[in-house]
Scaffold this active site. Sequence first.
Site, mmCIF file in Angstrom:
data_model
loop_
_atom_site.group_PDB
_atom_site.id
_atom_site.type_symbol
_atom_site.label_atom_id
_atom_site.label_comp_id
_atom_site.label_asym_id
_atom_site.label_seq_id
_atom_site.Cartn_x
_atom_site.Cartn_y
_atom_site.Cartn_z
ATOM 1 N N ASP A 78 10.416 21.281 -49.171
ATOM 2 C CA ASP A 78 9.006 20.976 -48.943
ATOM 3 C C ASP A 78 8.636 21.441 -47.538
ATOM 4 O O ASP A 78 9.311 22.291 -46.956
ATOM 5 C CB ASP A 78 8.763 19.477 -49.130
ATOM 6 C CG ASP A 78 7.330 19.168 -49.535
ATOM 7 O OD1 ASP A 78 6.464 20.034 -49.361
ATOM 8 O OD2 ASP A 78 7.077 18.053 -50.019
ATOM 9 N N ASP A 103 4.563 17.143 -42.525
ATOM 10 C CA ASP A 103 3.371 16.766 -43.278
ATOM 11 C C ASP A 103 2.706 15.572 -42.596
ATOM 12 O O ASP A 103 3.387 14.579 -42.268
ATOM 13 C CB ASP A 103 3.714 16.379 -44.725
ATOM 14 C CG ASP A 103 3.763 17.580 -45.650
ATOM 15 O OD1 ASP A 103 3.839 18.712 -45.147
ATOM 16 O OD2 ASP A 103 3.750 17.370 -46.876
ATOM 17 N N ARG A 150 0.931 27.830 -43.680
ATOM 18 C CA ARG A 150 0.659 26.532 -43.043
ATOM 19 C C ARG A 150 1.146 26.470 -41.599
ATOM 20 O O ARG A 150 2.071 25.734 -41.268
ATOM 21 C CB ARG A 150 1.268 25.390 -43.855
ATOM 22 C CG ARG A 150 0.791 25.378 -45.284
ATOM 23 C CD ARG A 150 1.318 24.204 -46.073
ATOM 24 N NE ARG A 150 0.861 24.240 -47.452
ATOM 25 C CZ ARG A 150 1.135 23.322 -48.367
ATOM 26 N NH1 ARG A 150 1.884 22.270 -48.034
ATOM 27 N NH2 ARG A 150 0.677 23.423 -49.598
ATOM 28 N N ASP A 195 10.011 15.788 -46.453
ATOM 29 C CA ASP A 195 9.849 16.846 -45.473
ATOM 30 C C ASP A 195 10.838 16.605 -44.340
ATOM 31 O O ASP A 195 11.457 15.546 -44.246
ATOM 32 C CB ASP A 195 8.426 16.834 -44.919
ATOM 33 C CG ASP A 195 7.375 16.839 -46.014
ATOM 34 O OD1 ASP A 195 7.171 17.891 -46.625
ATOM 35 O OD2 ASP A 195 6.777 15.771 -46.269
#
Length: 426
Positions: A244, A248, A300, A207
């Site tokens: 990605d 995260d 998200r 990420d």
Amino acid sequence: MRNAVLLVAAFALLGCPQPHSDGHSPETTTTGSGASTGTTAGTDPTGAGEPTTGTEEPTTGTEEPMTSTGAMTTGTGGDSTSTTSAGETETATDTGDPAEPIAEEPIGYAALEGGTYGGAGGPTVVVATYDELRSAAEDSDDPLIIKVSGTIVGEEQIYVRSNKTILGLPGSRLQGVGLRLSEVHNVILRNLTIEGVVADLGSGDQDAITLKFGTHHVWIDHCDLRAQPPGEPFVVDDNDEYYDGLIDITRGCDFVTVSWTKFTDSWKAMLVGGGSGEVENIGKQRLTMYNNYFLDCLERGPYVGQSEAHVFNNYTRVTRLTGHTGNGVSLRDNARVRVDNCYFDHTLVDDDGMSPSVPIITGYSTSVGGPGRVTNADSNIFVNTVEPQIDGPPDDFVPPYDYSPIPAEEVPATVLAGAGATLPIE
């Protein structure tokens, strides 16, 4: 804990709080072509242990909810957005006003339990190449302030050790280089532009910024995170996982604050908790997010599971219709999320029935232990959106710190004026 309005100019060059002084002057080092500045002395603990590498994160599939177009709720926001009669949302204009003075410390969880001060008290080094950045970030757990100069290009993530502050100098950027924090603590990432980080280049998931395996006390502030150039398709070579997420936070991380950060042009913006199988998340994963800007991120913003998150004064804006039903603030697995005074501005559903993201959603078919629970949803403004999908009664989660949110109608202008890599770091 400082109040949200407490701002300190003395650390404008460092962008991090000062621990108690021990009367010694730290060393100043220059690496590469940049010029370095000295730092204020201090005393702070060092971390223990090497960062764990090569550990695979489990792949978690997430079913997206099916959403009807429903009735749209509208709010009366600031002057920064408007909607034409054809249903097209005009581009919000950056006022050009200067960003707020550099804060002394984060608001929220990163300021609790000892706080987060990064490399304060250590020397300063300026890096201009991938190898210089990697060496500075990975060599030891000693306190260090790292300033990034120019454009650094790479294809592998860099493992950041404990007690580090990494600051982007104006105009600097990391191209294809993700930062990974694994089993570390006390890290500040500020004013960094990170873009084009490909998910898998042979060294595991990548990420823009990854927090894993019990990492705690991290402040991510005034960063500019982008998956791909504006307007390019979100699916690359038939692969929606080509890029990605932008951030995260999984595997039992804790005491994290993300502030004044811009998330743009990404299928997935931010994941907090990698699934119900991560039992180490229970009682941890505490997160504060404020004054962030989510622009054209399909999902998200953030996606929270088995965690406590406080989200306030964020500005979420969706201008692209892709046929994909995404989400803004989304919850699963008994997550508790307080959403205070945020502003959601989404493009209208078009004639073909394509839907924008659902601004707030609490339930997923994959949720274990029930849907997430939302507090204070009525404090937010929803413009041109479908209805939030909130299952169950309101929650009563109150974060254990002071904060002073601005009214939701002031969020677009305030966030546009300051979010992203806008700090005048020298």
